[in-house]
Design a protein around this motif. Structure first.
Motif, short mmCIF file in Angstrom:
data_model
loop_
_atom_site.label_atom_id
_atom_site.label_comp_id
_atom_site.label_asym_id
_atom_site.label_seq_id
_atom_site.Cartn_x
_atom_site.Cartn_y
_atom_site.Cartn_z
N SER A 24 41.67 -106.05 -49.89
CA SER A 24 43.05 -106.05 -50.04
C SER A 24 43.37 -104.89 -51.31
N GLY A 25 42.18 -104.51 -51.98
CA GLY A 25 42.55 -103.61 -53.18
C GLY A 25 43.21 -102.15 -53.00
N ALA A 26 42.68 -101.61 -51.96
CA ALA A 26 43.14 -100.33 -51.47
C ALA A 26 44.68 -100.50 -51.24
N GLN A 27 45.11 -101.53 -50.58
CA GLN A 27 46.47 -101.95 -50.08
C GLN A 27 47.37 -102.19 -51.40
N ILE A 28 46.76 -102.99 -52.33
CA ILE A 28 47.51 -103.36 -53.39
C ILE A 28 47.74 -102.05 -54.15
N LEU A 29 47.05 -101.13 -54.07
CA LEU A 29 47.09 -99.90 -54.79
C LEU A 29 48.65 -99.02 -54.36
N ARG A 30 48.82 -99.30 -53.22
CA ARG A 30 49.76 -98.51 -52.57
C ARG A 30 51.20 -99.03 -53.12
N HIS A 31 51.16 -100.12 -53.77
CA HIS A 31 52.32 -100.61 -54.59
C HIS A 31 52.46 -100.70 -56.15
N ALA A 32 51.20 -100.78 -56.45
CA ALA A 32 51.23 -101.00 -57.90
C ALA A 32 49.87 -100.63 -58.55
N ASN A 33 49.78 -100.66 -59.92
CA ASN A 33 48.57 -100.69 -60.49
C ASN A 33 47.86 -102.09 -60.36
N LEU A 34 46.52 -101.76 -60.59
CA LEU A 34 45.65 -102.92 -60.17
C LEU A 34 44.76 -103.20 -61.22
N LEU A 35 44.74 -104.29 -61.87
CA LEU A 35 43.77 -104.67 -62.93
C LEU A 35 42.67 -105.87 -62.18
N VAL A 36 41.46 -105.34 -62.09
CA VAL A 36 40.54 -105.90 -61.57
C VAL A 36 39.74 -106.84 -62.16
N GLY A 37 39.95 -108.17 -61.97
CA GLY A 37 39.10 -109.21 -62.76
C GLY A 37 37.77 -109.62 -62.11
N SER A 38 37.50 -109.03 -60.88
CA SER A 38 36.13 -109.46 -60.39
C SER A 38 35.50 -108.00 -60.20
N PRO A 39 35.14 -107.28 -61.31
CA PRO A 39 34.58 -106.09 -61.09
C PRO A 39 33.26 -105.92 -60.36
N SER A 40 32.43 -107.01 -60.19
CA SER A 40 31.32 -107.01 -59.31
C SER A 40 31.73 -106.67 -57.88
N ALA A 41 32.95 -106.58 -57.31
CA ALA A 41 33.24 -106.00 -56.14
C ALA A 41 33.07 -104.29 -56.18
N LEU A 42 33.00 -103.85 -57.45
CA LEU A 42 32.82 -102.20 -57.36
C LEU A 42 31.42 -101.95 -57.22
N GLY A 43 30.51 -102.84 -57.16
CA GLY A 43 28.92 -102.74 -56.96
C GLY A 43 28.91 -102.10 -55.50
N ASP A 44 29.98 -102.46 -54.62
CA ASP A 44 29.96 -102.02 -53.05
C ASP A 44 30.44 -100.74 -53.40
N GLN A 45 29.60 -99.61 -53.04
CA GLN A 45 30.06 -98.35 -52.88
C GLN A 45 31.16 -97.89 -52.11
N THR A 46 31.46 -98.49 -50.98
CA THR A 46 32.64 -98.25 -50.04
C THR A 46 33.75 -98.62 -50.69
N THR A 47 33.71 -100.03 -51.18
CA THR A 47 34.86 -100.61 -52.06
C THR A 47 35.41 -99.72 -53.10
N GLU A 48 34.42 -99.21 -54.10
CA GLU A 48 34.61 -98.08 -55.11
C GLU A 48 35.37 -96.74 -54.44
N ARG A 49 34.90 -96.33 -53.59
CA ARG A 49 35.29 -95.24 -52.96
C ARG A 49 36.67 -95.37 -52.24
N GLN A 50 36.86 -96.40 -51.74
CA GLN A 50 38.15 -96.69 -51.16
C GLN A 50 39.23 -96.89 -52.36
N LEU A 51 38.67 -97.61 -53.28
CA LEU A 51 39.61 -97.81 -54.39
C LEU A 51 40.18 -96.64 -55.16
N LEU A 52 39.15 -95.46 -55.34
CA LEU A 52 39.33 -94.11 -55.74
C LEU A 52 40.42 -93.41 -55.24
N GLU A 53 39.97 -93.37 -53.76
CA GLU A 53 41.11 -92.61 -52.80
C GLU A 53 42.41 -93.25 -52.78
#
Length: 323
Positions: A83-112
């Motif tokens: 849901s990270g990318a969908q959350i960013l449609r509405h607001a800034n996001l503070l990630v408390g589980s940065p281990s999620a960004l170890g997945d390159q697809t997730t990191e790319r989706q969040l950046l986009e």
């Protein structure tokens, strides 16, 4: 902040950390210009009796109806994946589980999504000590190596995959040693400090920063994080080196240490401060008693996935020190 109304904050996750943040937002938020607008938890029953019904969000996909300025994730990396990318449609996001960004697809989706919707992704430093120094050394091109060791009692781990079957073979056992990227999928709730280090040192990233997970039967009431880094050699040939050791009190079996709860509150305040932060991944750094966002935008990693080793015993450090 008062001249333009309070900052509207939503909290995703109502475990120990989420409960602490919600309590502070309800009691201290108004005087700080913050308004809690929703709390979501995978098990809604956990909020009964402690979160006002009007603040309980039953469907995470409906968070846009609460018009948040900042959504704080303190649930599980799966929330960021799903849901990270969908959350960013509405607001800034503070990630408390940065281990999620170890997945390159997730990191790319969040950046986009961040760039498309013009919302920032803030990353909390959590239990990582010396984040600012790591960032400065890395930015100057002087960071040669970075190693983060997290040790606690086996009951404090929430492991998956092959690590879930790993057993302590003695008083102190190394369960994993290798690139942080290889650890994140199997210890998603116990690798966040290492992930924060990888994000603070983009020249090394998830594939270059080494994570070590240690089961120690003596650590029944604390989490111990050792950070070891090396820099360039000086005129005599000796390399610059730093070793910090952080002992964080924790309840038996707890995933989150006591000091981390306080550190995360300051991260929330730092993420809530800017009205229009730049899009991208922004590491939060603490300055005195406040948390500020660095201006650096961290690019998605391009290295292949790393894989570490699941191995045997290793003796504990002989000293508790800051070198």
């Amino acid at each position: 902040m008062a001249d333009r109304g309070p900052r509207r904050v939503g909290v995703v996750g109502y475990g120990r950390l989420g409960q602490s943040l919600v309590s502070r937002l309800l009691t201290q938020g108004p005087e700080l210009g913050l308004e809690l607008v929703f709390v979501w938890n995978r098990d809604p029953g956990q909020m009964a009796g402690s979160v006002p019904p009007s603040l309980q969000l039953q469907n995470l996909a409906a968070l846009g109806e609460r018009h948040p300025d900042l959504v704080v994730e303190v649930a599980h990396p799966k929330i960021i994946h799903e849901s990270g990318a969908q959350i960013l449609r509405h607001a800034n996001l503070l990630v408390g589980s940065p281990s999620a960004l170890g997945d390159q697809t997730t990191e790319r989706q969040l950046l986009e999504a961040s760039n498309h919707w013009n919302h920032a992704v803030f990353v909390a430093r959590g239990a990582l000590w010396g984040t600012e120094d790591i960032r400065r050394l890395d930015a100057a091109g002087g960071l040669q190596s970075l190693r983060v060791t997290m040790a606690t009692h086996p009951d404090g781990f929430r492991l998956e995959g092959p690590l879930a079957a790993a057993h302590s073979t003695g008083h102190r056992t190394v369960l994993y040693e290798g690139p942080v990227r290889g650890l994140c999928p199997f210890a998603p709730r116990n690798s966040n400090t290492m992930a924060a280090a990888a994000l603070a040192a983009p020249s090394l990233g998830f594939d270059g920063v080494i994570g070590v997970l240690v089961a120690d039967l003596s650590l029944t009431d604390m989490h111990v994080v050792d950070v070891e880094l090396s820099g360039p050699a000086g005129p005599t040939g000796r390399s610059f080196a730093v070793h910090t050791r952080r002992e964080n009190p924790a309840e038996p079996g707890a995933v989150t240490g006591s000091a981390t709860v306080t550190a995360f509150w300051w991260s929330l305040l730092g993420a809530a401060r800017p009205r229009s932060p730049s899009p991208g991944l922004l590491c939060l750094q603490s300055v005195g008693s406040q948390a500020l966002a660095s201006s650096a935008v961290l690019p998605a990693a391009s290295s292949p996935l790393g894989r570490g080793s699941i191995s045997a015993e290793k003796p504990p450090p002989s000293r508790d020190e800051i070198i």
